[in-house]
Design a protein around this motif. Structure first.
Motif, PDB file in Angstrom:
ATOM      1  N   GLU A  68      21.456 -14.765  30.276  1.00 28.86           N
ATOM      2  CA  GLU A  68      22.205 -13.905  29.031  1.00 28.86           C
ATOM      3  C   GLU A  68      23.238 -13.157  29.551  1.00 28.86           C
ATOM      4  O   GLU A  68      24.226 -13.011  29.067  1.00 28.86           O
ATOM      5  CB  GLU A  68      21.064 -13.111  28.424  1.00 28.86           C
ATOM      6  CG  GLU A  68      19.894 -13.843  27.450  1.00 28.86           C
ATOM      7  CD  GLU A  68      18.780 -12.823  27.206  1.00 28.86           C
ATOM      8  OE1 GLU A  68      18.861 -11.774  27.214  1.00 28.86           O
ATOM      9  OE2 GLU A  68      17.609 -13.413  26.674  1.00 28.86           O
ATOM     10  N   LEU A 125      26.349 -15.050  30.266  1.00 28.18           N
ATOM     11  CA  LEU A 125      27.031 -15.303  29.031  1.00 28.18           C
ATOM     12  C   LEU A 125      27.667 -14.067  28.669  1.00 28.18           C
ATOM     13  O   LEU A 125      28.541 -14.113  27.874  1.00 28.18           O
ATOM     14  CB  LEU A 125      25.986 -16.063  27.924  1.00 28.18           C
ATOM     15  CG  LEU A 125      25.812 -17.389  28.349  1.00 28.18           C
ATOM     16  CD1 LEU A 125      24.382 -17.834  27.503  1.00 28.18           C
ATOM     17  CD2 LEU A 125      26.875 -18.279  28.231  1.00 28.18           C
ATOM     18  N   GLN A 175      30.629 -12.927  30.883  1.00 27.45           N
ATOM     19  CA  GLN A 175      31.219 -13.950  31.425  1.00 27.45           C
ATOM     20  C   GLN A 175      31.764 -13.823  32.782  1.00 27.45           C
ATOM     21  O   GLN A 175      32.664 -13.920  33.229  1.00 27.45           O
ATOM     22  CB  GLN A 175      32.677 -13.879  30.410  1.00 27.45           C
ATOM     23  CG  GLN A 175      32.316 -14.296  28.896  1.00 27.45           C
ATOM     24  CD  GLN A 175      33.646 -14.390  28.175  1.00 27.45           C
ATOM     25  OE1 GLN A 175      34.639 -14.019  28.706  1.00 27.45           O
ATOM     26  NE2 GLN A 175      33.682 -14.710  27.050  1.00 27.45           N
ATOM     27  N   GLN A 187      25.272 -23.591  37.292  1.00 24.10           N
ATOM     28  CA  GLN A 187      25.342 -24.040  36.028  1.00 24.10           C
ATOM     29  C   GLN A 187      24.184 -24.846  35.804  1.00 24.10           C
ATOM     30  O   GLN A 187      23.529 -24.961  34.774  1.00 24.10           O
ATOM     31  CB  GLN A 187      26.539 -24.310  35.522  1.00 24.10           C
ATOM     32  CG  GLN A 187      27.617 -23.617  35.425  1.00 24.10           C
ATOM     33  CD  GLN A 187      28.936 -24.059  34.959  1.00 24.10           C
ATOM     34  OE1 GLN A 187      29.080 -25.051  34.350  1.00 24.10           O
ATOM     35  NE2 GLN A 187      29.955 -23.280  35.451  1.00 24.10           N
ATOM     36  N   LEU A 245      20.713 -24.844  33.803  1.00 20.07           N
ATOM     37  CA  LEU A 245      20.240 -25.764  32.821  1.00 20.07           C
ATOM     38  C   LEU A 245      18.814 -26.419  33.150  1.00 20.07           C
ATOM     39  O   LEU A 245      18.128 -26.551  32.188  1.00 20.07           O
ATOM     40  CB  LEU A 245      21.425 -26.773  32.832  1.00 20.07           C
ATOM     41  CG  LEU A 245      21.316 -28.034  31.559  1.00 20.07           C
ATOM     42  CD1 LEU A 245      21.483 -27.243  30.452  1.00 20.07           C
ATOM     43  CD2 LEU A 245      22.636 -28.746  31.853  1.00 20.07           C
ATOM     44  N   HIS A 262      18.396 -23.142  30.578  1.00 16.50           N
ATOM     45  CA  HIS A 262      19.404 -22.142  29.959  1.00 16.50           C
ATOM     46  C   HIS A 262      20.957 -22.761  30.129  1.00 16.50           C
ATOM     47  O   HIS A 262      21.286 -22.868  31.187  1.00 16.50           O
ATOM     48  CB  HIS A 262      19.305 -20.969  30.791  1.00 16.50           C
ATOM     49  CG  HIS A 262      17.982 -20.175  30.966  1.00 16.50           C
ATOM     50  ND1 HIS A 262      17.254 -19.595  29.689  1.00 16.50           N
ATOM     51  CD2 HIS A 262      17.051 -20.277  31.807  1.00 16.50           C
ATOM     52  CE1 HIS A 262      16.234 -19.319  29.969  1.00 16.50           C
ATOM     53  NE2 HIS A 262      15.937 -19.790  31.359  1.00 16.50           N
ATOM     54  N   TYR A 263      21.411 -23.001  28.861  1.00 13.03           N
ATOM     55  CA  TYR A 263      22.880 -23.346  29.100  1.00 13.03           C
ATOM     56  C   TYR A 263      23.876 -22.255  29.275  1.00 13.03           C
ATOM     57  O   TYR A 263      23.951 -21.107  28.452  1.00 13.03           O
ATOM     58  CB  TYR A 263      23.282 -24.089  27.968  1.00 13.03           C
ATOM     59  CG  TYR A 263      24.526 -24.539  27.753  1.00 13.03           C
ATOM     60  CD1 TYR A 263      24.999 -25.651  28.380  1.00 13.03           C
ATOM     61  CD2 TYR A 263      25.536 -23.948  27.178  1.00 13.03           C
ATOM     62  CE1 TYR A 263      26.422 -26.139  28.527  1.00 13.03           C
ATOM     63  CE2 TYR A 263      26.966 -24.443  26.817  1.00 13.03           C
ATOM     64  CZ  TYR A 263      27.350 -25.425  27.901  1.00 13.03           C
ATOM     65  OH  TYR A 263      28.510 -25.909  27.784  1.00 13.03           O
ATOM     66  N   ILE A 264      24.759 -22.261  30.496  1.00 14.97           N
ATOM     67  CA  ILE A 264      25.833 -21.556  30.597  1.00 14.97           C
ATOM     68  C   ILE A 264      26.941 -22.021  30.431  1.00 14.97           C
ATOM     69  O   ILE A 264      27.315 -23.239  30.925  1.00 14.97           O
ATOM     70  CB  ILE A 264      25.627 -20.880  32.091  1.00 14.97           C
ATOM     71  CG1 ILE A 264      24.187 -20.313  32.321  1.00 14.97           C
ATOM     72  CG2 ILE A 264      26.682 -19.762  32.390  1.00 14.97           C
ATOM     73  CD1 ILE A 264      23.893 -19.580  33.432  1.00 14.97           C
ATOM     74  N   ASN A 265      27.995 -21.258  29.728  1.00 11.51           N
ATOM     75  CA  ASN A 265      29.275 -22.077  29.611  1.00 11.51           C
ATOM     76  C   ASN A 265      29.965 -22.193  30.653  1.00 11.51           C
ATOM     77  O   ASN A 265      30.003 -21.013  31.432  1.00 11.51           O
ATOM     78  CB  ASN A 265      30.116 -21.240  28.511  1.00 11.51           C
ATOM     79  CG  ASN A 265      29.552 -21.504  26.966  1.00 11.51           C
ATOM     80  OD1 ASN A 265      28.902 -22.200  26.560  1.00 11.51           O
ATOM     81  ND2 ASN A 265      29.601 -20.230  26.179  1.00 11.51           N
ATOM     82  N   PRO A 266      30.819 -23.035  31.154  1.00 10.33           N
ATOM     83  CA  PRO A 266      31.682 -23.320  32.345  1.00 10.33           C
ATOM     84  C   PRO A 266      32.767 -21.930  32.136  1.00 10.33           C
ATOM     85  O   PRO A 266      33.139 -21.616  31.133  1.00 10.33           O
ATOM     86  CB  PRO A 266      32.363 -24.424  32.043  1.00 10.33           C
ATOM     87  CG  PRO A 266      31.514 -25.253  30.984  1.00 10.33           C
ATOM     88  CD  PRO A 266      30.876 -24.295  30.250  1.00 10.33           C
ATOM     89  N   SER A 267      32.944 -21.328  33.151  1.00 11.92           N
ATOM     90  CA  SER A 267      33.825 -20.307  33.375  1.00 11.92           C
ATOM     91  C   SER A 267      35.076 -20.691  33.871  1.00 11.92           C
ATOM     92  O   SER A 267      35.117 -21.616  34.369  1.00 11.92           O
ATOM     93  CB  SER A 267      33.499 -19.068  34.229  1.00 11.92           C
ATOM     94  OG  SER A 267      32.754 -19.635  35.499  1.00 11.92           O
TER      95      SER A 267
END
Length: 167
Positions: free
Chosen positions: A140, A143, A146, A154, A158, A162-167
């Protein structure tokens, strides 16, 4: 968020590390004790170096045995008999989650979550009771703030769901 306090690392994990440390010290210091510590430097230096590593493992294991973690609204708290500290969420500058396999088919192993605050790092291993809750909160945090994470981190988040947006 209410504070959640977690136990320590499981006794069986710590017992195995303690036995490894004691065995390693016996194997490295035993021969030196037999010759009265008058061994040739080509023999003594590697044995003393090994003994130092096994001593470090023993001290690390003892430290882990004394550490208790708490998941707090302001950060991750940890406390030993001598030190209490908080890794504040707003001060974390880096996150890494690594998987270390013990088998070729990757069926056995553990994860290590490393939190960086400035130049200081603090690592937690997946054997810790409550590791999943800590990892969820850190996901969290990544995310929310950022924070930059690498592809391996990542993928490992996953694998924990837990999905983490690519930075």
């Amino acid at each position: 968020m209410t504070e959640q306090t977690f136990g320590r690392y499981p006794a069986d994990t710590l017992k195995a590390d303690g036995l490894r440390s004691a065995g390693g010290l016996a194997v490295t210091l035993g021969p030196l004790a037999l010759v009265g510590f008058d061994a040739h430097p080509l023999v003594a230096i590697p044995l003393l170096t090994g003994a130092g590593l096994f001593l470090w493992l023993g001290l690390r294991t003892l430290g882990r045995q004394q550490t208790q973690y708490s998941l707090r609204s302001d950060g991750l708290g940890f406390q030993t008999n001598f030190v209490a500290a908080i890794l504040r969420w707003d001060q974390i500058t880096g996150v890494k989650l690594r998987y270390y396999s013990t088998k070729k088919d990757r069926s056995g192993g553990w994860m290590q979550l490393t939190l960086q605050v400035g130049r200081r790092r603090h690592s937690i291993e997946s054997q810790l009771t409550g590791f999943d809750a800590i990892a969820a909160r850190v996901a969290e945090l990544v995310l929310e703030r950022q924070l930059p994470v690498d592809a391996t981190t990542q993928e490992n988040f996953l694998s924990l769901g837990h999905y983490i947006n690519p930075s």
